[in-house]
Write an enzyme that holds these catalytic residues in place. Structure first.
Site, PDB file in Angstrom:
ATOM      1  N   HIS A 144      -8.994  -6.183  65.288  1.00 23.66           N
ATOM      2  CA  HIS A 144      -7.748  -5.677  64.068  1.00 23.66           C
ATOM      3  C   HIS A 144      -7.969  -5.257  62.717  1.00 23.66           C
ATOM      4  O   HIS A 144      -7.370  -4.447  62.179  1.00 23.66           O
ATOM      5  CB  HIS A 144      -6.702  -6.865  64.103  1.00 23.66           C
ATOM      6  CG  HIS A 144      -6.034  -7.117  65.398  1.00 23.66           C
ATOM      7  ND1 HIS A 144      -5.309  -6.335  66.506  1.00 23.66           N
ATOM      8  CD2 HIS A 144      -5.706  -8.434  65.855  1.00 23.66           C
ATOM      9  CE1 HIS A 144      -4.803  -6.769  67.314  1.00 23.66           C
ATOM     10  NE2 HIS A 144      -5.055  -8.127  67.068  1.00 23.66           N
ATOM     11  N   ASP A 184      -9.106  -7.802  75.151  1.00 30.32           N
ATOM     12  CA  ASP A 184      -8.091  -8.564  74.241  1.00 30.32           C
ATOM     13  C   ASP A 184      -6.710  -8.185  74.721  1.00 30.32           C
ATOM     14  O   ASP A 184      -6.467  -6.983  74.882  1.00 30.32           O
ATOM     15  CB  ASP A 184      -8.577  -8.614  72.687  1.00 30.32           C
ATOM     16  CG  ASP A 184      -7.537  -9.571  71.965  1.00 30.32           C
ATOM     17  OD1 ASP A 184      -8.343 -10.664  71.595  1.00 30.32           O
ATOM     18  OD2 ASP A 184      -6.329  -9.404  71.690  1.00 30.32           O
ATOM     19  N   HIS A 186      -4.251  -7.737  72.769  1.00 29.78           N
ATOM     20  CA  HIS A 186      -3.697  -6.965  71.860  1.00 29.78           C
ATOM     21  C   HIS A 186      -4.569  -5.708  71.525  1.00 29.78           C
ATOM     22  O   HIS A 186      -5.808  -5.666  71.929  1.00 29.78           O
ATOM     23  CB  HIS A 186      -3.951  -7.686  70.300  1.00 29.78           C
ATOM     24  CG  HIS A 186      -3.122  -9.012  70.570  1.00 29.78           C
ATOM     25  ND1 HIS A 186      -3.654 -10.153  70.512  1.00 29.78           N
ATOM     26  CD2 HIS A 186      -1.666  -9.307  70.077  1.00 29.78           C
ATOM     27  CE1 HIS A 186      -2.618 -11.240  70.438  1.00 29.78           C
ATOM     28  NE2 HIS A 186      -1.684 -10.519  70.351  1.00 29.78           N
TER      29      HIS A 186
HETATM   30  N1  Q9C Z   1       5.150 -11.800  64.211  1.00 29.30           N
HETATM   31  C1  Q9C Z   1      -6.162 -11.522  67.871  1.00 29.30           C
HETATM   32  O1  Q9C Z   1      -5.928 -11.891  69.032  1.00 29.30           O
HETATM   33  N2  Q9C Z   1       0.585 -12.237  65.788  1.00 29.30           N
HETATM   34  N3  Q9C Z   1      -5.135 -11.385  67.160  1.00 29.30           N
HETATM   35  C2  Q9C Z   1       1.457 -12.389  64.714  1.00 29.30           C
HETATM   36  C3  Q9C Z   1       3.828 -11.817  63.857  1.00 29.30           C
HETATM   37  C4  Q9C Z   1      -0.747 -12.192  65.350  1.00 29.30           C
HETATM   38  C5  Q9C Z   1      -3.832 -11.577  67.345  1.00 29.30           C
HETATM   39  C6  Q9C Z   1       2.837 -12.453  65.064  1.00 29.30           C
HETATM   40  C7  Q9C Z   1      -1.620 -12.031  66.572  1.00 29.30           C
HETATM   41  C8  Q9C Z   1      -3.057 -11.664  66.268  1.00 29.30           C
HETATM   42  C9  Q9C Z   1      -7.543 -11.151  67.523  1.00 29.30           C
HETATM   43 ZN    ZN Z   2      -5.417 -10.816  70.713  1.00 30.37          ZN
END
Ligand code: Q9C
Ligand code: ZN
Length: 691
Positions: A144, A184, A186
């Site tokens: 990210h 992943d 995401h």
């Molecule tokens: N509403 C990885 O898996 N979530 N990052 C935030 C806020 C963040 C995931 C939710 C998720 C990040 C590397």
């Molecule tokens: Zn992730």
């Protein structure tokens, strides 16, 4: 696949792990899914299986600033370099709070430098041919992280830094084309941006997208994002429409998008942004890829780049599931893995996404310019998970009269606050199992004969129209149903499970579909107000009905008798409590549960939730009262607005009748909580105290 024959040497697989990457923690020790235990658990698992002995264990190395600079701004590099130093002690937390999903502490800088440096080290060893492949067990994750931005638990973009290192710093290694596979759950927004106009890197990301609502929300992860200028066609997104994606969906994408393109692209090395948050039981991902599924995905990549693969950890938040998945992948790289089969069906939505992606990219990759036999593929696929409609708050019910309010699941699958739910005891062997035959197409393109060779569906009572019934899933999840009224008396509660009626009841219950007894019964006292309202009830005739004020209060105490039952049974109890279980004397078949896993997560986060489908029932609000033994404690009560109406006198508040009182007292006395006198006093106190 078979073990390597004796004449071919064992593949040389590298492993990188360094305890210093565990020093990046939340500053005050608050729980966070991206925790040091993630990589410790993986390392422990590999050790317990003797994997390090069969691998080459590499030392982690800190990245040099000049290599970071190909990806990150000077500003960002200085920021991450200095953030852990003493002079930032007082400001660090405030700075982190301004960023999106980032925490920082005294260990963050070193861990970030080690993570990026380790991936460089791994990539160089593989590019050189010293090693066939490497698994880099690193954190913080990277995909990210953007040029000037830490986000989504990522500080430096480890994989992007390593890719640029190979391309720009080591031309002599002959790495001219890099395939980055980001599995992943995401979207790898950072990596996509870095190589958007660069054909030397083919970036492929498969992720939950939920039409732009899943983290990192927006349009970057859409399938129309195909790259720009010379990079057009070299950015591939597979955006899932919803949760619950499984092995079959991933394999279908591999077979019908990634593998044909990779053959054409012919990469010199593959970097895998290997997050394991699409794994079964991951608390953030909501998908259900199995360790065997991951091993197949990796296996299918080994035919390219002479097997030069660098697998880099990104996300993954269920320690057990993630460790098992990494282990399965390690065995594949060591060529020790054996065959298995896939137990789910591909979603219809997955075929829709695959078709859209192929259409979008076929101008760049002619191999995709062949019609898939969609009709026959879809015949064996499963429909999308049901969308559950409920209202997000009590005020919605009142203001937005009649309007259904659909909320995207991703909003509550992404709970960073409530890890206990990840420990929900789901029977791993059966979770998500729909089809017992191996119905995965092994070929990258489907010929007519293959298409007619349709998968065999094994019918069982768990499957309805190719879709696992909600009952079979929820029967594997346990909760504590907390009773505070007549259900405290066990024989009375058992009517909701077994059916029938007890003394004092005017009508029998139909019971739950699963009539097995509660696994356990325990008591608890909670800081909530017990109150009696309404002037009659269906089962007890005239007299008050017990409710629990959803608000906690410091001065009130209520006794709870908690039954350990399945979430399936809880749904049946919920409907019976609201007199919605029967229609014309017939037991209604529920197409979908009133409270499923997603709503359960939502309730856990918000503590209470009025269910729109039950809005005319008296017990239409599900209340979450923390956990016991890692299982959520749930009860049902009236809505917060009903409590207000009791308080204002708009709704009648009345004491329990004699029969009802007797039941309550029986419960408390037989449950060994109070003596008869104490129980009577407890109920009378609740019934007479001013609201
Ligand atoms: N509403 C990885 O898996 N979530 N990052 C935030 C806020 C963040 C995931 C939710 C998720 C990040 C590397
Ligand atoms: Zn992730």
């Amino acid at each position: 696949m078979a073990a390597s024959p004796d004449d071919s040497p064992r593949p040389r697989v590298g492993l990188i792990y360094d305890e210093r990457m565990c020093r990046h923690t939340t500053p005050d020790g608050e729980a966070h899914p991206e925790c040091p235990e993630r990589i410790r658990a993986i390392w422990k698992k590999l050790q317990s299986e003797g994997i390090p002995q069969r691998c080459v264990v590499l030392n982690a190395k800190k990245v040099e600033d000049k290599y970071l600079a190909s990806v990150h701004t000077r500003n960002h590099i200085e920021f991450i370099k200095n953030i852990s130093s003493k002079e930032f002690d007082s400001r660090r937390q405030r700075i982190a709070s301004k960023l999106d999903s980032i925490y920082l502490n005294v260990g963050s800088s070193e861990a970030a430098y080690l993570a990026a440096g380790s991936v460089i080290e791994a990539s160089e060893k593989v590019a050189k041919g010293d090693l066939n492949s490497v698994i880099a067990i690193v954190r913080p994750p990277g995909h990210h992280a953007e040029s000037n931005e830490a986000m989504g638990f990522c500080l430096f973009n480890n994989v992007a830094v390593a890719a640029n290192y190979l391309l720009n710093e080591k031309p002599e290694l002959g790495i001219k084309k890099i395939l980055i596979v980001d599995w992943d759950v995401h979207h790898g927004n950072g990596t996509q941006k870095m190589f958007y106009k660069d054909p030397r890197v083919l970036f492929f990301s498969v992720h939950r997208f939920d039409f732009g609502c899943f983290y990192p929300s927006g349009d970057d992860g859409a399938y129309c994002m195909i790259g720009e200028g010379p990079g057009a066609g070299y950015n591939i997104n597979i955006p899932w429409e919803h949760d619950q994606c499984s092995d079959a969906d991933y394999i279908a994408v591999w077979d019908h998008v990634l593998i044909p393109i990779a053959k054409e692209y012919n990469p010199d090395i593959i970097l895998v942004s290997a997050g394991f948050d699409a794994a079964i039981d991951d608390p953030l991902g909501g998908c259900c890829v199995t360790p065997h599924g991951y091993s197949l995905l990796l296996q299918k990549l080994m035919q390219f780049a002479q097997g030069k693969i660098v697998m880099v950890l990104e996300g993954g938040y269920n320690l057990k599931s993630m460790s098992n998945s990494v282990l399965a992948c390690a065995k594949v790289l060591l060529q020790e893995e054996s065959v298995g089969s896939i137990h789910t069906a591909t979603f219809k939505s997955a075929w829709r996404v695959i078709e859209a992606v192929r259409h979008e990219l076929k101008g760049y990759w002619p191999v995709l310019d062949v019609e898939l036999p969609l009709n026959s593929l879809i015949t064996n696929s499963r429909p999308c998970p049901p969308e559950v409609i409920y209202s997000s708050s009590e005020s919605d019910v009142e203001n937005d009269e009649g309007a259904t309010h659909t909320i995207n699941f991703s909003e509550f699958a992404e709970h960073d606050v409530l890890l206990p739910l990840s420990k929900l005891k789901i029977d791993e062997d059966n979770h998500g199992k729909v089809i017992a035959s191996d119905q995965v197409q092994e070929e990258e393109s489907l010929s007519a004969s293959e298409a007619s060779h349709e998968a065999e569906l094994v019918t069982s009572n768990e499957i309805v129209d190719g879709y696992i019934t909600w009952r079979s899933l929820l029967s594997k999840v346990e909760v504590w149903y907390a009773s505070y009224g007549s259900n405290m008396w066990m024989p009375r509660f058992l009517c909701y499970i077994e059916g029938g009626k007890v003394e004092g009841m005017s009508a029998p219950c139909c019971g739950s579909q699963d009539k097995s007894s509660p696994k356990d019964v325990i008591w608890k006292i909670v800081p909530h107000r017990l109150l009696f309202g309404r002037s009659h009830s269906r089962t007890w005739g005239a007299g008050g009905v017990a409710f629990l004020d959803p608000e906690r209060s410091t001065s009130d105490r209520a006794y709870l008798c908690m039954y350990r039952i399945t979430l399936e049974q809880f749904n049946d109890v919920l409907l019976q409590e609201n007199s919605l279980h029967q229609e014309n004397g017939m037991i209604k078949q529920m197409a979908s549960p009133v409270l499923d896993l997603h709503i359960l997560e939502y309730v856990a986060k918000n503590k209470s939730l009025p269910l729109k489908t039950l809005k005319d029932g008296w017990y239409s609000t599900v209340l979450y009262l923390e956990t016991e033994d890692d299982l959520p404690i749930l009860t049902m009560t009236c809505s917060a607005s009903d409590v207000e109406r009791f308080k204002s006198g708009e709704l009648p508040a009345s004491a329990p009748t004699k029969d009802y009182m007797k039941t309550l007292v029986n419960g408390l006395v037989e449950g060994k909580q109070l003596t008869m006198e104490e129980a009577v006093a407890y109920v009378n106190d609740a019934a007479t105290r001013k609201l």
